[in-house]
Write an enzyme that holds these catalytic residues in place. Structure first.
Site, PDB file in Angstrom:
ATOM      1  CG  HIS A  65      -0.218  -0.005   2.525  1.00 21.17           C
ATOM      2  ND1 HIS A  65       0.254  -1.180   3.085  1.00 21.17           N
ATOM      3  CD2 HIS A  65       0.121   0.969   3.397  1.00 21.17           C
ATOM      4  CE1 HIS A  65       0.834  -0.918   4.238  1.00 21.17           C
ATOM      5  NE2 HIS A  65       0.775   0.385   4.450  1.00 21.17           N
ATOM      6  CB  CYS A 218       2.388   1.876  10.116  1.00 23.34           C
ATOM      7  SG  CYS A 218       0.934   2.237   9.107  1.00 23.34           S
TER       8      CYS A 218
END
Length: 708
Positions: A65, A218
């Protein structure tokens, strides 16, 4: 979610053999739908995100992603692989692959939907259903939430199409151990503040359950952040522990209630970017790990924080918890490893100043001529229509940027050691180093001293009433005074003398010595392709030019380092062009991008080749890098800019010979890697399989051209 994934974005028979090929196959579907405007640009962003941290998860899941300016709207593509694809998970290949594409300015609503998907991936029923569905439309509906996992599986069973190898029992066995222990009916997308019931054992003790607050984050803030939260909550339910999670994702974050933090018995940080407002959690037993640990071993983290609480371990004060550098490592690491990380912390923050300042100064010389460094201040003299004035302006802006190099280096070394309290004494020590001509070496020493002084102060037992003013008043005051005294009175002069000695040594390098140094730097630049050894060589070079008037020797070293760093990706690109049959289709695709990456001085462009065949690629790259580095020094090529590749060739001294040095190294590396790969004897059947794969790839290329 109805517009985020459709049946056209689902491939239930994904035949890719590598993660790069899988991402490309799914991205091509996005291009066909008009969701991605530049296939190669988008895949480069996906690869850059993958380089930060592998996106494979235990349980057979891969979630490549990224955010990208080439994405028109948030999009999700799903592929199911029968053979499995390696995305770097500890338990093996992934059979469920989700490619998540978010625009650079994605809105909070879409990111919230993506976070809900990330949480669903922690639910065994959801992943079992994805393994069992027989048609793309049902799979898309399941991901959108239009059908439940049970309904999806009922449809597959009714069609008689439930694959034997993906039965619910087998699929459940593939889930991560920690998530498998969670109740199957765990609510998907539960709120961050959900609590868990106590177990019979806890009830028997007639005591409230253990309470944990956690923070997950993250780099992208799209998937891992929320998966870690769900995993920790599920593990908490299984252990009879109340777990309340604050997800600091791309959609922003809602702060935990201070009362909840105050009542917590322990803290878990599962993050790969700094925790925001970390001081809120000071004084509690803390476990600090990367975000993937929160996904893959939540039960272990909960047990660890409970054990710390039983032993009475607590963080001393705000900022005394584990630092950004400690967080990235293991508690058993030695001081040598930690020292390297502290130094790299400072270097990583310094490099952008080097790049900006160096390029501005180089452009100033290009526009204003070689006497631009003697021009008066543009505050006193600036003529809009004169190129000399514009050159002087760029030169003086670049010079101001260079003035920050040593303070930033020292400040962020101290930050790596002691977190935010280390910034003030680190910057002060770095500025003093600059003023006493201790230079780069003085900055290193000032940063380490500042971090050590702050850590020493934090170990002092401070009354609770004074803790609030410690990070704001007491620590900056005392640490700055101590660091200033040491730099001005005790160690400043010896370090300044050492800095002068190193400068004189560089200036004295001629002939064979210079050529050998160029070869050594070339070997270092190509050894780990952007890793610690590469960074040491690059930092050594940039330190020499990070002054107002660098010496010719320093600029020769910078030229040799940049030239050698361009060799590995350019060599791999050339090798895939002249002998493409020696490389896989995925490597040949990577070779196309490597041309641009190499020309831009991005050594990491050769990493895919080195990872696949390190024993042939890395030695070949090192030999070519050594040839280029030595020739660059021999040709007396100079470079004032610390980056830019071929785009700053007009600013290079002896540019024609410089390009010859690069070409020679590229040819040497290409020849070696071709010879070494040609000597490899394929196993029986491998050649036929490779030919079939190439034929299939060619047939696919004839049927569906890749979008530009």
């Amino acid at each position: 979610m109805s517009e985020m994934i459709t049946a056209d974005l689902v491939d239930l028979d994904l035949s890719a053999e590598s993660k790069e090929a899988a991402a490309r196959a799914l991205a091509e579907r996005m291009v066909a739908k008009g969701r991605v405007t530049d296939l190669d640009g988008f895949l480069a962003d996906v690869a850059a995100r993958e380089a930060q941290m592998p996106t494979g998860l235990d349980g057979g899941i891969g979630i490549p992603h990224c955010r990208s300016e080439h994405v028109t709207e948030p999009t999700l593509a799903f592929g199911r692989s029968a053979a499995g694809i390696d995305f770097g998970a500890a338990d093996g290949p992934a059979d469920l692959i989700f490619l998540i594409a978010a625009p650079a300015g994605a809105d909070d609503a879409h990111l919230t939907i993506l976070s809900s998907l990330a949480r669903q991936l922690m639910n065994a029923e959801f992943t079992d259903a994805l393994r069992g569905v027989s048609d793309a439309e049902t799979a898309a509906a399941l991901v959108r939430g239009d059908v439940t996992p049970a309904e999806a599986l009922e449809g597959a069973s009714a069609d008689g199409a439930f694959p034997e190898e993906a039965s619910p029992e087998d699929a459940s066995a593939g889930q991560a151990t920690d998530t498998a222990t969670a109740p199957a009916a765990a609510s998907v997308g539960a709120g961050a503040g959900s609590t868990t019931p106590t177990t019979p054992e806890a009830e028997a003790t007639d005591a409230r359950p253990f309470r944990i607050v956690a923070v997950t984050s993250c780099p992208t803030g799209i998937a891992h952040t929320y998966m870690a939260a769900e995993s920790l909550e599920n593990a908490g339910r299984a252990a009879g522990v109340e777990v309340t999670v604050e997800t600091q994702g791309s959609a922003g974050f809602t702060r935990l209630d201070p009362a909840v933090i105050a009542a917590a018995d322990g803290v878990v940080f599962a993050h790969d970017v700094p925790v925001r407002e970390k001081d809120r959690f000071a004084g509690k037993p803390t476990v600090d790990v990367g975000v993937k640990a929160g996904i893959n071993r939540p039960a272990e983290l909960i047990s660890e924080v409970r054990a710390k609480a039983e032993r009475g371990e607590k963080t001393a004060s705000a900022g005394a918890a584990t630092t950004p550098v400690d967080r990235a490592g293991d508690s058993t690491e030695g001081y040598g490893t930690k020292l390297r990380k502290w130094l790299m912390s400072g270097v990583s923050y310094m490099v952008p100043f080097v790049a900006a300042g160096g390029l501005l100064i180089a452009l100033g010389f290009a526009i204003g001529g070689w006497t631009v460094n003697k021009a008066p201040s543009v505050m006193d003299h600036f003529v809009w229509t004169q190129s000399d004035s514009w050159g002087a302006l760029l030169f003086q802006i670049g010079g101001m940027a260079f003035n920050f190099l040593v303070p930033v280096l020292a400040g962020y070394i101290a930050y790596g050691m002691a977190d935010r309290p280390g910034l003030v004494p680190g910057f002060v020590g770095g500025a003093i180093s600059l003023s006493i001509n201790a230079g780069f070496l003085g900055g290193l020493a000032a940063g380490l001293i500042a971090g050590g002084v702050v850590l020493a102060i934090q170990r002092v037992n401070i009354p609770a009433a004074l803790r609030g003013i410690m990070p704001v008043v007491v620590i900056p005051l005392i640490s700055s005074a101590v660091v200033g005294f040491l730099m001005f009175v005790v160690i400043g002069k010896p370090i300044a003398a050492a800095q002068k000695g190193m400068t004189d040594w560089l200036n004295g390098l001629t002939g064979t010595n210079a050529v050998l140094l160029g070869a050594l730097l070339g070997l270092m630049m190509c050894f780990d392709l952007g890793g610690p050894v590469n960074k040491v060589a690059y930092t050594f070079a940039t330190a020499g030019i990070a002054v107002a008037s660098p010496s010719d020797s320093a600029m020769k070293i910078m030229a040799a380092v940049m030239a050698a760093g361009m060799v590995p990706p350019l060599a791999m690109a050339l090798a895939t062009t002249v002998r493409g049959k020696l490389f896989t289709p995925a490597e040949r695709e990577n070779g196309k991008a490597a041309w641009v990456l190499g020309a831009s001085f991005i050594s990491e462009g050769a990493i895919p080749f080195a990872a696949a065949d390190p024993l042939r690629v890395i030695p070949s790259a090192m030999v070519g890098g050594a040839v280029t580095g030595s020739l660059s020094m021999m040709f007396d090529a100079t470079l004032r800019a610390p980056h830019g590749g071929i785009f700053v060739v007009p600013l290079i001294g002896n540019p024609f010979l410089y390009l010859i040095a690069i070409a020679a190294g590229v040819c040497v590396s290409t020849a070696l890697v071709v010879v070494l790969k040609g000597m490899r004897k394929p196993a029986q059947g491998t050649a036929a399989a490779g030919a079939a794969e190439s034929a299939a790839a060619g047939e696919k290329g004839n049927q569906q051209p890749v979008a530009a």
